[in-house]
Structure formats: C-alpha cells, structure tokens
Design an enzyme around this catalytic site. Sequence first.
Site, PDB file in Angstrom:
ATOM      1  N   ASP A  24       1.084  -0.980   0.334  1.00  0.00           N
ATOM      2  CA  ASP A  24       0.195   0.257  -0.146  1.00  0.00           C
ATOM      3  C   ASP A  24       0.419   0.967   0.215  1.00  0.00           C
ATOM      4  OD1 ASP A  24      -2.697   1.133   0.253  1.00  0.00           O
ATOM      5  OD2 ASP A  24      -2.168   1.534   2.603  1.00  0.00           O
ATOM      6  N   SER A  25      -0.003   2.694  -0.118  1.00  0.00           N
ATOM      7  CA  SER A  25       0.521   3.718  -0.315  1.00  0.00           C
ATOM      8  C   SER A  25       1.267   4.143   1.104  1.00  0.00           C
ATOM      9  CB  SER A  25       0.343   4.995  -0.558  1.00  0.00           C
ATOM     10  OG  SER A  25      -1.376   4.945   0.392  1.00  0.00           O
ATOM     11  N   CYS A  69      -4.247  -1.942  -1.405  1.00  0.00           N
ATOM     12  CA  CYS A  69      -4.690  -0.388  -2.309  1.00  0.00           C
ATOM     13  C   CYS A  69      -5.828  -0.040  -3.076  1.00  0.00           C
ATOM     14  CB  CYS A  69      -3.223   0.135  -2.203  1.00  0.00           C
ATOM     15  SG  CYS A  69      -3.265   2.194  -2.731  1.00  0.00           S
ATOM     16  N   GLU A 111      -4.133   7.800   8.736  1.00  0.00           N
ATOM     17  CA  GLU A 111      -2.642   8.226   9.810  1.00  0.00           C
ATOM     18  C   GLU A 111      -2.208   7.855  10.721  1.00  0.00           C
ATOM     19  OE1 GLU A 111       0.348   6.939   7.030  1.00  0.00           O
ATOM     20  OE2 GLU A 111      -0.542   6.021   5.750  1.00  0.00           O
ATOM     21  N   CYS A 165     -10.998   2.840  -0.018  1.00  0.00           N
ATOM     22  CA  CYS A 165      -9.929   2.981  -0.081  1.00  0.00           C
ATOM     23  C   CYS A 165      -9.726   2.499   1.466  1.00  0.00           C
ATOM     24  CB  CYS A 165      -9.661   4.508   0.673  1.00  0.00           C
ATOM     25  SG  CYS A 165      -7.973   5.328   0.993  1.00  0.00           S
ATOM     26  N   THR A 166      -8.428   1.755   1.263  1.00  0.00           N
ATOM     27  CA  THR A 166      -8.381   0.881   2.398  1.00  0.00           C
ATOM     28  C   THR A 166      -7.332   1.645   3.431  1.00  0.00           C
ATOM     29  OG1 THR A 166      -5.465   0.293   1.915  1.00  0.00           O
ATOM     30  CG2 THR A 166      -7.461  -1.463   1.117  1.00  0.00           C
ATOM     31  N   HIS A 167      -7.604   2.239   3.940  1.00  0.00           N
ATOM     32  CA  HIS A 167      -7.348   2.843   5.240  1.00  0.00           C
ATOM     33  C   HIS A 167      -8.555   3.574   5.561  1.00  0.00           C
ATOM     34  CE1 HIS A 167      -3.294   4.438   3.538  1.00  0.00           C
ATOM     35  NE2 HIS A 167      -2.707   5.157   4.600  1.00  0.00           N
TER      36      HIS A 167
HETATM   37  N1  DGL Z   1      -4.982   3.476   0.770  1.00  0.00           N
HETATM   38  C1  DGL Z   1      -5.360   3.688  -0.704  1.00  0.00           C
HETATM   39  C2  DGL Z   1      -5.610   3.474  -1.330  1.00  0.00           C
HETATM   40  O1  DGL Z   1      -6.636   1.775  -0.899  1.00  0.00           O
HETATM   41  C3  DGL Z   1      -4.499   4.926  -0.853  1.00  0.00           C
HETATM   42  C4  DGL Z   1      -4.531   6.427   0.283  1.00  0.00           C
HETATM   43  C5  DGL Z   1      -3.519   7.304  -0.951  1.00  0.00           C
HETATM   44  O2  DGL Z   1      -2.489   7.370  -0.389  1.00  0.00           O
HETATM   45  O3  DGL Z   1      -4.181   8.197  -1.430  1.00  0.00           O
HETATM   46  O4  DGL Z   1      -6.770   4.158  -2.054  1.00  0.00           O
END
Ligand code: DGL
Length: 267
Positions: free
Chosen positions: A13-14, A77, A155, A191-193
């Site tokens: 992931d990022s 991600c 985060e 978004c996985t976040h």
């Molecule tokens: N976690 C990521 C996703 O699922 C990207 C978050 C980001 O770096 O903007 O899209």
Amino acid sequence: MTVAPDAPILFFDSGVGGLSILAPARAALPTAPIVYAADSAGFPYGTKSEAEIAARVPALLGRLVERYRPRLAVIACNTASTIALQHVRAALDIPVVGTVPAIKPAALLSKSRVFGVLGTDATVRQPYVDRLAAAHGADCTVLRYGSAALVQLAEAKLRGEALDPDVARDALAGLLDQPGGDQMDMVVLACTHFPLVEAELAAAAPHPMGFVHGGEGIARRIAFLTQGQKWPTTAAPGIAVFTRIDANVDALRPALAGYGLDRLDAL
Ligand code: DGL
C-alpha cells in the site's frame, strides 16, 4: 512448483491502509509469514496522476519481489489496484490479488438503492468504478466522493495522534450533500485506509448506515490461491518495509507491532 513454507505473503500500500487487508488475512492464515510494504516516499497516492501510479507501483513491486521472494502479492490499495493491477500482473510471475471497491456487496445490501463510494480522488474517477457500478448497481444511485483528508486521518490514528472529528463528518457530507444523498444507507470504504477509521465515520453519520469493504473477501481469495501450500508451524515476526523511514514511520512502530510487524526495513 513447490512453495517453501517460509515464503511470505507480500502486502503493498502507499501507507498503513493495507493493514485493514492484512488483519483478516492474518486471522485466516495465522502462521503465514508477512511482509507489509508501504510506499511512504510516494504517499499519498490518491492525489497522484494515473501515469505516476502506473509507473511507480509495478517498479516497486518488482524490487520487493526480488528482495523477499513472496509466494503471492496483495495490492492492498484501491488506488493502485484500479489503476495498475494489470501492469503489476504483467510484470510479476507470482499470483497478484488486487483490492477493488466492494460495490457488489453494497448493491446487494442497500435497501434504499442509494449507496456511496468513498475513496481517494484517483479511485473514484476510475473507469473501473464505472464498470463495477454498471455491473452490480445499475438500479442504484451510486454517489462518489474522494477524500484525501480521511487518508491522513487514518495515518494520524495509527501514529496515536489526537483526531479532528470534523474530518470524518466532512467526508460523509461529501456524499450526503449530493442529490439523493439523504437516502444513502450503505457506504463502500473504497480506500484501504478507511476501515481503520470506520468507528469515526459511524460516529459522524447523521443517520444509521452500513460500511462495507473487501478485507474478508481478499482473505478468502488468498486462502484459496495458497490452498495445499505449506506454512511454518509457528508465526514468525512480520516485516514492515517502507520506501522512506522518517519520524512519521517511527511513530507507527507500536501500531505495526499490534499487527505482528515487529521488524522495520527500508527499501
Ligand atoms: N490506501 C490507498 C487506497 O486504498 C491509498 C491512500 C493514498 O495514498 O492516497 O486507495
């Protein structure tokens, strides 16, 4: 080809978002060796162009596969998956599992036939999302909203910082304030976040709504693709690898340890 028992599963992931995908996978395969890679030097992805992501992600995964020799890679991600999944698959000779918005379950569960897709700016504009909405939610109003602030909130939460409650409220308002939004009863966390801040989103919701994401489905997919392979008898400490280690990454150590990631590497 026989897979060595200590060959890891690689999550990418990022940032920390992929931990929401790692958690159900670890529950399903408790002794699976784990390498969790975060492109901290490229974070955030959601505000980048398609070209930047399509160039960056396959190259990084190539280096990670060379170093850690995983049996399988998970692009944990949505942004990277909806843009670069095909490029990554073409570049690697191991199975690659992507993470795409859970539009199908949301369409199945929505009673009002209005649901939202909350992702990054880059994800919500992807044709991939148009195709999923047309295939599974043709009789639904599918609202979309991209929030970079909610990525930062997740985060900050994992760094143990105090959180601004307005961020979750504003992200939901981005969907609710669109035509038909007052009827919305389901939100795809695309978004996985975002599953990491689901409690904050639920607390900010002006009426009850359900939240869905792909974590459990991905865990089942990993178990299926690794069926019959050998695993270690006990769990070894997992590895977190970052493309840049700075004070923010250092602050994540306790949260990473909570996910079994006790070792920190730099790529
Ligand atoms: N976690 C990521 C996703 O699922 C990207 C978050 C980001 O770096 O903007 O899209």
